[in-house]
Design a protein around this motif. Structure first.
Motif, mmCIF file in Angstrom:
data_model
loop_
_atom_site.group_PDB
_atom_site.id
_atom_site.type_symbol
_atom_site.label_atom_id
_atom_site.label_comp_id
_atom_site.label_asym_id
_atom_site.label_seq_id
_atom_site.Cartn_x
_atom_site.Cartn_y
_atom_site.Cartn_z
ATOM 1 N N PRO A 43 0.707 -1.241 -0.182
ATOM 2 C CA PRO A 43 0.197 -0.139 -0.005
ATOM 3 C C PRO A 43 0.885 1.063 0.008
ATOM 4 C CG PRO A 43 0.058 -1.066 2.053
ATOM 5 C CD PRO A 43 0.650 -2.023 1.363
ATOM 6 N N VAL A 44 2.121 1.249 0.333
ATOM 7 C CA VAL A 44 3.067 2.278 0.340
ATOM 8 C C VAL A 44 3.551 2.688 -0.947
ATOM 9 C CG1 VAL A 44 5.162 3.081 1.037
ATOM 10 C CG2 VAL A 44 3.768 2.051 2.620
ATOM 11 N N VAL A 68 -2.852 -8.583 -6.733
ATOM 12 C CA VAL A 68 -3.521 -7.339 -7.006
ATOM 13 C C VAL A 68 -4.561 -6.902 -6.064
ATOM 14 C CG1 VAL A 68 -4.792 -6.137 -8.992
ATOM 15 C CG2 VAL A 68 -3.326 -7.657 -9.450
ATOM 16 N N PRO A 69 -4.062 -6.303 -4.817
ATOM 17 C CA PRO A 69 -4.897 -5.898 -3.855
ATOM 18 C C PRO A 69 -6.193 -5.149 -4.340
ATOM 19 C CG PRO A 69 -2.815 -5.687 -3.058
ATOM 20 C CD PRO A 69 -2.821 -5.838 -4.446
ATOM 21 N N ALA A 70 -7.393 -5.319 -3.931
ATOM 22 C CA ALA A 70 -8.687 -4.690 -4.597
ATOM 23 C C ALA A 70 -8.546 -3.201 -4.041
ATOM 24 C CB ALA A 70 -9.942 -5.208 -4.089
ATOM 25 N N ARG A 71 -7.928 -2.902 -2.838
ATOM 26 C CA ARG A 71 -7.853 -1.551 -2.164
ATOM 27 C C ARG A 71 -6.967 -0.610 -2.828
ATOM 28 N NH1 ARG A 71 -11.005 -1.535 2.720
ATOM 29 N NH2 ARG A 71 -9.780 0.142 3.666
ATOM 30 N N LEU A 72 -5.917 -1.353 -3.544
ATOM 31 C CA LEU A 72 -4.750 -0.532 -4.548
ATOM 32 C C LEU A 72 -5.488 -0.053 -5.938
ATOM 33 C CD1 LEU A 72 -1.714 -2.142 -3.605
ATOM 34 C CD2 LEU A 72 -2.497 0.147 -2.601
ATOM 35 N N VAL A 73 -6.720 -0.494 -6.224
ATOM 36 C CA VAL A 73 -7.181 -0.259 -7.681
ATOM 37 C C VAL A 73 -7.996 0.944 -7.579
ATOM 38 C CG1 VAL A 73 -8.809 -0.880 -9.548
ATOM 39 C CG2 VAL A 73 -7.082 -2.543 -8.124
ATOM 40 N N ARG A 74 -7.629 1.937 -8.414
ATOM 41 C CA ARG A 74 -7.965 3.278 -8.184
ATOM 42 C C ARG A 74 -9.467 3.342 -8.845
ATOM 43 N NH1 ARG A 74 -2.971 4.373 -10.052
ATOM 44 N NH2 ARG A 74 -3.672 4.543 -12.156
ATOM 45 N N ASP A 75 -9.714 2.867 -10.058
ATOM 46 C CA ASP A 75 -11.096 3.009 -10.576
ATOM 47 C C ASP A 75 -11.176 1.875 -11.671
ATOM 48 O OD1 ASP A 75 -9.337 3.931 -12.635
ATOM 49 O OD2 ASP A 75 -10.047 6.019 -12.198
ATOM 50 N N ASP A 76 -12.355 1.842 -12.602
ATOM 51 C CA ASP A 76 -12.469 0.720 -13.500
ATOM 52 C C ASP A 76 -11.523 0.806 -14.510
ATOM 53 O OD1 ASP A 76 -14.350 -1.096 -14.169
ATOM 54 O OD2 ASP A 76 -14.812 -0.154 -15.793
ATOM 55 N N ALA A 77 -11.110 2.148 -14.964
ATOM 56 C CA ALA A 77 -10.220 2.261 -15.951
ATOM 57 C C ALA A 77 -8.711 1.771 -15.335
ATOM 58 C CB ALA A 77 -9.903 3.819 -16.316
ATOM 59 N N GLY A 99 -6.218 -6.402 0.677
ATOM 60 C CA GLY A 99 -5.116 -5.182 0.878
ATOM 61 C C GLY A 99 -5.288 -4.474 1.991
ATOM 62 N N ASP A 100 -4.245 -3.741 2.414
ATOM 63 C CA ASP A 100 -4.229 -3.200 3.643
ATOM 64 C C ASP A 100 -4.530 -1.561 3.351
ATOM 65 O OD1 ASP A 100 -3.982 -5.521 5.024
ATOM 66 O OD2 ASP A 100 -1.878 -5.208 4.827
ATOM 67 N N ALA A 101 -4.544 -0.976 2.260
ATOM 68 C CA ALA A 101 -4.552 0.614 1.948
ATOM 69 C C ALA A 101 -5.890 1.007 2.661
ATOM 70 C CB ALA A 101 -4.713 0.660 0.604
ATOM 71 N N ASP A 102 -5.483 2.056 3.363
ATOM 72 C CA ASP A 102 -6.589 2.509 4.270
ATOM 73 C C ASP A 102 -6.394 4.219 4.283
ATOM 74 O OD1 ASP A 102 -8.680 3.034 6.046
ATOM 75 O OD2 ASP A 102 -7.579 2.608 8.122
ATOM 76 N N PRO A 103 -7.428 4.835 3.490
ATOM 77 C CA PRO A 103 -8.420 4.274 2.919
ATOM 78 C C PRO A 103 -8.207 3.660 1.626
ATOM 79 C CG PRO A 103 -8.175 6.677 2.394
ATOM 80 C CD PRO A 103 -7.017 6.302 3.310
ATOM 81 N N PRO A 104 -9.048 3.074 0.953
ATOM 82 C CA PRO A 104 -8.744 2.335 -0.182
ATOM 83 C C PRO A 104 -8.547 3.382 -1.481
ATOM 84 C CG PRO A 104 -11.064 1.549 0.681
ATOM 85 C CD PRO A 104 -10.329 2.781 1.549
ATOM 86 N N ALA A 105 -7.885 3.063 -2.293
ATOM 87 C CA ALA A 105 -7.571 4.193 -3.323
ATOM 88 C C ALA A 105 -8.738 4.146 -4.256
ATOM 89 C CB ALA A 105 -6.390 3.672 -4.320
ATOM 90 N N GLY A 106 -9.634 3.409 -4.486
ATOM 91 C CA GLY A 106 -10.906 3.449 -5.345
ATOM 92 C C GLY A 106 -12.212 2.984 -4.795
ATOM 93 N N PRO A 107 -13.025 2.492 -5.419
ATOM 94 C CA PRO A 107 -14.366 1.775 -5.044
ATOM 95 C C PRO A 107 -14.246 0.601 -4.331
ATOM 96 C CG PRO A 107 -13.997 1.600 -7.443
ATOM 97 C CD PRO A 107 -12.769 2.269 -7.079
ATOM 98 N N TYR A 108 -12.986 -0.345 -4.479
ATOM 99 C CA TYR A 108 -13.244 -1.541 -4.077
ATOM 100 C C TYR A 108 -12.481 -1.600 -2.691
ATOM 101 C CZ TYR A 108 -13.483 -2.268 -9.021
ATOM 102 O OH TYR A 108 -13.851 -2.150 -10.355
#
Length: 278
Positions: A43-44, A68-77, A99-108
């Motif tokens: 996540p860093v 491919v952690p879901a919380r690192l995916v920014r958007d559909d594109a 994934g551990d990204a907090d907050p998520p980078a996108g919608p997932y």
């Protein structure tokens, strides 16, 4: 554990590596081409180092499974771009944790929504892995992790268990998964022959924020590594052999967390094979 049991677990071995500067050279030097390599994501640092190393190792002839952690995916594109890049590199197997990204980078905010979206995109990967938790997750209740695995099972083709140091817990977890009616193949996550000092050094190299998160969440790991006699993957495997090698367990092989101690991990694997007559 019998030699045959050791070989059965080692036949399906995968090595998990971190996308650090020296990782590519270490893999090329020490890992045979018939061993699958999985590449973590942070996540860093984001997905870029993972995608780059995956493409390079695939070009060298390895079968590579990126995380491919879901919380690192920014958007559909972004998701579509990740899919295109991985398919372009010949990747047909992807591991999808929350994934551990907090907050998520996108919608997932978890793996399940992204797994569903991948299905809507035509299921571009032949193999999809999800996470299982033999030991308690530091942030999520056990009942929720089991329920999440049940919910995700129709979108995945296999389960990778997170680290576990207790053979009894590991065996109990395999039984719980099967009694729940989840029939996906299991890849059992074990730490390789990790030296505590090197593990701490690697945690520091990941980055200050990442290291703090890692150490906070997994303090018990370090206590076990430092305990008298230390941690022994051989001992863990020997004591859980019955549960892991039973036909009903459906264990496809080991997922070895190398913590980038790649040469040491491969020497350990070869020594096991030599001792088991493989």
């Amino acid at each position: 554990m019998s030699g045959e049991s050791f070989r059965a677990l080692l036949d399906g071995v995968r090595y998990e590596v971190l996308p650090a500067k020296a990782t590519e050279d270490k893999v090329l030097t020490h890992v045979p081409r018939d061993i699958t390599v999985t590449v973590t994501a942070s996540p860093v640092k984001g997905l870029e180092p993972t995608l780059d190393l995956t493409a390079r190792l695939a070009a060298h002839g390895y079968r590579v499974v990126p995380h491919v952690p879901a919380r690192l995916v920014r958007d559909d594109a972004h998701l579509k771009d990740v899919v295109d890049r991985l398919r372009g590199a010949g990747v047909d197997d992807v591991f999808v944790p929350a994934g551990d990204a907090d907050p998520p980078a996108g919608p997932y905010d978890g793996a399940l929504p992204m797994l569903r979206r991948l299905g809507e995109l035509g299921s571009p990967f032949a193999q999809l892995g999800i996470t299982g938790y033999p030991e308690s997750h530091p942030l999520i209740h056990d009942d929720l992790t089991v329920q999440a695995m049940w919910d995700k099972r129709t979108h995945a083709t296999y389960i990778v268990s997170n680290l576990c140091f207790d053979p009894r817990l590991l065996g109990d977890w395999v039984g719980r998964v099967r009694r729940r009616g989840v029939t996906l193949p299991l890849r059992v996550g074990v730490a390789g022959p990790v030296q505590r000092a090197k593990l701490l050094s690697m945690a520091a190299k990941i980055g200050v924020g990442e290291s703090t998160r890692f150490l906070t969440k997994h303090a018990s790991w370090f206590l076990r590594f430092a305990a008298p006699g230390g941690y022994s993957p051989d001992r863990l495997l020997a004591r859980s052999a019955g549960a892991l090698t039973a036909p009903s367990a459906g264990v496809a092989g080991l997922h070895v967390f190398t913590f980038n101690q790649i040469a040491e991990t491969e020497r350990w694997r070869r020594a096991l094979l030599d001792r088991s007559g493989g």
